[in-house]
Every structure is written in structure tokens, then in C-alpha cells.
Design a protein around this motif. Structure first.
Motif, PDB file in Angstrom:
ATOM      1  N   GLY A 110      36.008 -56.042  11.686  1.00  0.00           N
ATOM      2  CA  GLY A 110      37.130 -55.392  11.550  1.00  0.00           C
ATOM      3  C   GLY A 110      36.830 -54.425  10.478  1.00  0.00           C
ATOM      4  O   GLY A 110      36.678 -54.234   9.935  1.00  0.00           O
ATOM      5  N   HIS A 111      37.398 -53.301  11.397  1.00  0.00           N
ATOM      6  CA  HIS A 111      38.432 -51.597  10.664  1.00  0.00           C
ATOM      7  C   HIS A 111      40.179 -52.216  10.942  1.00  0.00           C
ATOM      8  O   HIS A 111      40.490 -52.627  11.456  1.00  0.00           O
ATOM      9  CB  HIS A 111      37.438 -51.082  10.601  1.00  0.00           C
ATOM     10  CG  HIS A 111      36.063 -50.842  10.645  1.00  0.00           C
ATOM     11  ND1 HIS A 111      35.425 -51.021  11.178  1.00  0.00           N
ATOM     12  CD2 HIS A 111      35.389 -50.274   8.963  1.00  0.00           C
ATOM     13  CE1 HIS A 111      33.421 -51.089  10.316  1.00  0.00           C
ATOM     14  NE2 HIS A 111      34.312 -50.437   9.742  1.00  0.00           N
TER      15      HIS A 111
ATOM     16  N   GLY B   1      30.024 -60.458  17.447  1.00  0.00           N
ATOM     17  CA  GLY B   1      30.314 -59.621  16.905  1.00  0.00           C
ATOM     18  C   GLY B   1      31.125 -59.134  16.121  1.00  0.00           C
ATOM     19  O   GLY B   1      32.715 -58.709  15.819  1.00  0.00           O
TER      20      GLY B   1
ATOM     21  N   GLN C   3      32.956 -56.249  14.770  1.00  0.00           N
ATOM     22  CA  GLN C   3      34.036 -55.075  15.801  1.00  0.00           C
ATOM     23  C   GLN C   3      34.712 -55.531  16.510  1.00  0.00           C
ATOM     24  O   GLN C   3      35.595 -54.882  17.452  1.00  0.00           O
ATOM     25  CB  GLN C   3      32.670 -55.173  17.459  1.00  0.00           C
ATOM     26  CG  GLN C   3      31.826 -53.949  16.523  1.00  0.00           C
ATOM     27  CD  GLN C   3      30.308 -54.691  15.808  1.00  0.00           C
ATOM     28  OE1 GLN C   3      30.154 -55.964  16.515  1.00  0.00           O
ATOM     29  NE2 GLN C   3      30.158 -54.017  15.080  1.00  0.00           N
TER      30      GLN C   3
END
Length: 290
Positions: free
Chosen positions: A253-254, A286, A289
């Protein structure tokens, strides 16, 4: 990804720290990492540190189920000093591993606090020794001058950047008379304790998942004038180097818009296959994300 110490030949590379140096591929996805590692891994007669340990067919093993895999989460890696955003994403990553059927277990790696000091003692000492050969006579470019000593000074001054010079000076000090036992020898003893922590942990779990860094990426050049802060960002990665273990960092993720967070996965020595399997499952589910 970094393979186990000795998994990939180092022949042809400039040595930095001989007891720590390992080779591993960078790629856009885990499948590509597995493909490259399969090709470059294995015994090389030109590198006496490369091992004869059999190389698995990493790409073929990626689809193996990870359900029931015991994943250790070291409490020492989630303590004070971690950015809150990084902590949140790593927590979400651990939840995703749980959804994949992994069994999450808390573990202890009690000597983690000594890892940075130990790494930068051993690494700089060995770098000082390895890079001494680049004197303009035996190896590397030469800057001509009117005397041998002047040629040495100018050659090494022009041939190395500021960070390399810093590490050479630190390493030379560590190895100097009167300090070898106090620093380098003691560093090797602590290194053995850190490796022992991992061996004990792998008696209880199959892999270990940690943050890659306690902080999000800093701006290019931001910490150049504060090398201590720059070195501290290595706290979670140098432990694997000291123990010679395989490890991989995958996107998790970010935060703050575009700053990536990494989830790091360690495995027992020469168990790259299992590390890649879990990383691939995380990626396919995922993880990037989150």
C-alpha cells in the motif's frame, strides 16, 4: 530480493563487506524475481562462497497454497519510532496474510536493538579492508602526481564519494590497534546472537513478516548530511543480512498519497521458495493496493 548467503555467486562484483554481501534481483513482480533467481542461483567455481545447495524451481512453486503457513511477527519490529502510517499499512498486510489462511504468531527477536550498531561496525570494517586495493596501482583508475603518496591521496580522493569515504574511515578506526577487540570482535559476537534469535524463531514459525522500513521514503538527498538518521532506516533489513537469510520486500500500500510501504518476508536459510510463495500470494491477493 536477497538470497541466502552463498545462494548466488558474487563473481565479478566489487566486494563491499565480504561476510555480508549477497546478490538478488529487483523486478516489477514476484514471478519475475523467481524466474531470475532460478537462473542466477547455484554453485559457481569462481566464487568459493557459493554453495552446492540444490536450487528449487522457484517459478513452478509459486502457486503452492500458503494456508496453514506459520507467520511470525516480531514485536521488536513494531515498537517506538515507527511512523503511524507505516504501522497501519503493516497491520493491514498482516490481516491480509491471516485472510489467506496463514497462522499469525507473535515472536521475539530480542537482540534487534543492537542490529544497526553491529551491522555498521562489521560492514565498515570489511569495506575498509576490501576497498584498500583501489589505490591506483593494483586496481582502479589512477590520478597522476609527482610522488607516490600524493598519487595515493589524489586517487582515493577522486575515486570515492563522501559516503564511501565515511565508511572507509569508520572501518579503519574499528580495525585499528586497540579497538579491534572492543568493536569488530564484539560486533561478530553480537551478530551470532542475532542469528541465534532467528534460528530460535524458525523453530516455531515458517516465515517472518516485518516492515521493510520504520519510515516512509524520504526525499532524495534529504538525509545526506545526517548519516545516522539515514542508517537508522536500515534497522529492519540489516538483521537479515547479519544472519545471512533470504528475504524479499513487497509493496504493502501507500500512505500520504504516493509514498510506498513495504512488507518484508524472511525465511530460513536456503528456503527462498517459501519466501517467494508467500510474497506471490500476498501480491496476488492485492497487497500493493492496501
Amino acid at each position: 530480493m536477497m538470497g541466502s548467503y552463498g545462494r548466488v555467486s558474487r563473481y565479478g562484483l566489487i566486494a563491499f563487506a565480504s561476510s555480508l554481501d549477497r546478490i538478488g534481483p529487483f523486478a516489477r513482480n514476484v514471478a519475475d524475481v523467481a524466474t531470475v533467481l532460478k537462473i542466477i542461483a547455484g554453485r559457481d567455481a569462481s566464487d568459493s562462497t557459493s554453495t552446492t545447495t540444490p536450487v528449487d524451481d522457484y517459478p513452478e512453486l509459486l502457486g503452492k497454497p500458503v494456508k496453514g503457513l506459520r507467520v511470525g511477527i516480531p514485536r521488536e519490529y513494531l515498537g517506538a519510532g515507527m511512523d503511524s502510517g507505516v504501522r497501519e499499512k503493516i497491520s493491514a498486510g498482516v490481516d491480509l496474510l491471516r485472510k489467506l489462511g496463514c497462522e499469525i504468531r507473535d515472536i521475539e527477536l530480542p537482540h534487534t536493538d543492537y542490529a544497526i550498531a553491529t551491522y555498521y561496525i562489521i560492514a565498515t570494517a570489511e569495506a575498509s579492508s576490501n576497498l584498500a586495493r583501489y589505490d591506483g596501482v593494483r586496481f582502479g583508475p589512477r590520478v597522476e602526481s609527482d610522488s607516490l603518496i600524493s598519487m595515493y591521496r589524489k586517487t582515493r580522493g577522486a575515486g570515492f564519494g563522501a559516503e564511501v569515504k565515511r565508511r572507509i574511515v569508520l572501518g579503519t578506526y574499528v580495525l585499528s590497534a586497540g579497538y579491534y577487540d572492543a568493536y569488530y570482535l564484539k560486533g561478530q559476537k553480537v551478530r551470532a546472537l542475532i542469528a541465534g534469535d532467528f534460528r530460535k524463531a524458525f523453530a516455531e514459525v515458517d516465515v517472518i513478516a516485518t516492515p521493510t522500513s520504520p519510515v516512509p521514503p524520504f526525499r532524495f538527498g534529504e538525509r545526506v548530511n545526517d548519516p545516522l538518521q539515514m542508517y537508522l532506516a536500515d534497522i529492519y533489513t540489516v538483521t537479515g543480512s547479519l544472519a545471512g537469510l533470504p528475504g524479499i520486500s513487497v509493496p504493502c500500500g501507500h500512505i500520504r498519497g504516493t509514498l510506498p510501504v513495504g512488507l518484508q518476508i524472511f525465511g530460513p536459510a536456503f528456503d527462498e521458495a517459501r519466501v517467494l510463495q508467500l510474497a506471490h500470494a500476498f501480491e496476488q491477493a492485492g497487497g500493493a493496493q492496501l
